[in-house]
Design a protein around this motif. Structure first.
Motif, PDB file in Angstrom:
ATOM      1  N   LEU A  14      -1.608 -58.741 -10.333  1.00 43.71           N
ATOM      2  CA  LEU A  14      -0.160 -58.589 -10.550  1.00 43.71           C
ATOM      3  C   LEU A  14       0.513 -57.912  -9.354  1.00 43.71           C
ATOM      4  O   LEU A  14       1.461 -57.141  -9.520  1.00 43.71           O
ATOM      5  CB  LEU A  14       0.122 -57.780 -11.823  1.00 43.71           C
TER       6      LEU A  14
ATOM      7  N   GLU B 114      -1.665 -63.188 -15.487  1.00 43.64           N
ATOM      8  CA  GLU B 114      -1.131 -63.511 -14.159  1.00 43.64           C
ATOM      9  C   GLU B 114      -1.106 -65.030 -13.937  1.00 43.64           C
ATOM     10  O   GLU B 114      -0.111 -65.581 -13.468  1.00 43.64           O
ATOM     11  CB  GLU B 114      -1.970 -62.839 -13.073  1.00 43.64           C
TER      12      GLU B 114
ATOM     13  N   LYS C 184       4.091 -56.881 -16.461  1.00 38.15           N
ATOM     14  CA  LYS C 184       3.099 -55.833 -16.163  1.00 38.15           C
ATOM     15  C   LYS C 184       2.930 -54.936 -17.391  1.00 38.15           C
ATOM     16  O   LYS C 184       1.828 -54.516 -17.730  1.00 38.15           O
ATOM     17  CB  LYS C 184       3.558 -54.988 -14.970  1.00 38.15           C
TER      18      LYS C 184
ATOM     19  N   PHE D 258      -1.115 -49.410 -13.918  1.00 35.54           N
ATOM     20  CA  PHE D 258      -0.756 -50.703 -13.340  1.00 35.54           C
ATOM     21  C   PHE D 258       0.318 -50.474 -12.272  1.00 35.54           C
ATOM     22  O   PHE D 258       1.404 -51.024 -12.350  1.00 35.54           O
ATOM     23  CB  PHE D 258      -0.214 -51.655 -14.420  1.00 35.54           C
TER      24      PHE D 258
ATOM     25  N   ASP E 240       8.687 -51.084 -19.597  1.00 35.84           N
ATOM     26  CA  ASP E 240       8.864 -51.839 -18.351  1.00 35.84           C
ATOM     27  C   ASP E 240      10.258 -52.474 -18.305  1.00 35.84           C
ATOM     28  O   ASP E 240      11.014 -52.303 -17.338  1.00 35.84           O
ATOM     29  CB  ASP E 240       7.769 -52.918 -18.278  1.00 35.84           C
TER      30      ASP E 240
END
Ligand code: FAD
Ligand code: MG
Length: 369
Positions: free
Chosen positions: A47, A75, A189, A212, A300
């Motif tokens: 990612l 991904e 993500k 991440f 996110d």
């Protein structure tokens, strides 16, 4: 006379022997099992970042592989990087804009569905149809440049999340105008981190940390019972330099900012979070936004959205949500926080000043209630 040694012939002797064996066993093996487990970490480039998984207790032998495989699967479905993949489900949706609906996997459908939910919730501050502009600016790629005003306006006309058509039964996605496109870079993500946590939990791992690149998720409690401690990126410094430390129980923490991916031209910093109103990198007067919640997908999406919204609109937005805490860091190094964030985040860097809730945001909050 042959003497046969029968050590446990007497019941008392036998009982003493059993008792001593138990003590010996406990000393030998009991002490081993109570010894702290040294955390084990593995990382993999995925990612566009390094995905780090740290176990604080033993897990199945193939647990890292299971997590990395799952992230790679996500991904492969959702990347829009044409350099890495000839095609992905998302590229197919984009290539068929104005042509036909495209059937996608349950994963991709779910991420797009949730992305549309946050697009609506934030009135387009987060806009999953931002792709034509992301592609035009090319920030983070070798083709990054400041486009001509006409190009920006042309692409801007193609950005509108309300036009996306989802068919839940058929599991299809349709973009009705040629040139439209989806980009899940600001949410997938988080989804991959949530999925990784699920895999760890299902494998019986009760204590782990997932990183991440700016998206952190904790699994369970730390073995010593102390709160998790997460360094929050100082937007002015390189990766690993902290603004302060966030202490909390199980959580998802995501920070979005103008320092992640950018280029500078004529002293202007052009970064990767684009305003769907102007078509240019958002200029909210912020350096970063950090969201603390228990769902990484949501954290996110909202970190990106609230960055675009800025502190004045963003603070009232999170104020009435008990399940979301936020910190807004301005370009002037002021830090505004919700009450829950203030008790979790210790801003220790001397250049930054924690300020009370601004008067403007108070008024806006009153209006929105
Ligand atoms: P966030 O704020 O979470 O997201 C910013 C990103 O979201 C932007 O880069 C853009 O893609 C998009 N965006 C911009 N403005 C908006 C807006 N207003 N609303 C909604 N979205 C917006 N990086 C690589 O270098 N190479 C790769 O091959 C690669 N593959 C990836 C594959 C997947 C499936 C994902 C999820 C990411 C991948 N990345 C890759 C990283 C990606 O390009 C983004 O840079 C990254 O996701 C940005 O995350 P962030 O936390 O920095 O910022
Ligand atoms: Mg984001």
């Amino acid at each position: 006379m042959l003497h046969i040694f029968r050590p446990y012939a007497h019941p008392l002797r036998a009982a003493i022997a059993v008792f001593l064996s138990i003590i010996l066993f406990t000393l030998l093996f009991g002490s081993c099992s109570s010894e702290p487990f040294d955390p084990v970490r593995e990382g993999k480039l995925l990612l566009g970042t390094t995905v780090n998984v740290t176990l604080y207790e033993e897990g199945p032998d193939d647990i890292f592989e299971r997590v990395f495989d799952r992230v790679e699967q996500i991904e492969r479905k959702m990347s829009t990087s044409k350099d890495d993949y000839d095609t992905t489900e998302l590229l197919e949706v984009n290539r068929n804009a104005g042509i036909r609906p495209v059937r996608v996997s349950a994963d991709t459908f779910e991420v797009i569905r949730r992305a549309l939910e946050y697009s609506e919730l934030t009135d387009g501050a987060f806009d999953v149809t931002i792709y034509p502009l992301v592609e035009l600016w090319g920030i983070g790629t070798a083709d990054a440049r400041v486009p001509a005003e006409e190009e920006i306006q042309e692409r801007l006309a193609l950005v509108d999340y309300r036009k996306v058509q989802l068919d839940r039964e058929a599991q299809t996605v349709y973009l009705p105008e040629e040139g439209m496109g989806l980009d899940v870079g600001a949410i997938a993500k988080g989804y991959a981190a949530d999925e990784s946590r699920r895999i760890l939990k299902e494998a019986g791992v009760d204590s782990a940390l997932l990183d991440f690149g700016g998206n952190i998720v904790t699994v369970g409690e730390k073995p010593n019972g102390e709160p998790w401690k997460i360094g929050i990126q100082n937007p002015e410094a390189g990766r690993g330099r902290y603004l302060g430390i966030l202490s909390s129980g199980p959580m998802a923490v995501v920070t979005s900012g103008d320092y992640e991916r950018y280029f500078v031209q004529d002293d202007v910093r052009y970064h990767h979070i684009i305003s769907s109103r102007t078509g240019y990198p958002a200029r909210p007067g912020l350096a970063s936004v950090t969201i603390l919640t228990d769902d990484s997908t949501e954290a996110d999406a909202l970190a990106t959205a609230l960055y675009v919204m800025g502190a004045e609109k963003g603070l009232p937005f999170v104020r009435d949500r008990d399940d979301i805490e936020a910190a807004f860091v301005t370009q002037e190094k002021e830090v505004y926080m919700t009450a829950g964030m203030e008790s979790a985040l210790n801003v220790s860097h001397e250049d930054y000043e924690v300020l009370p809730w601004p008067a403007g945001a108070q008024a806006a909050a009153a209006e929105t209630r």
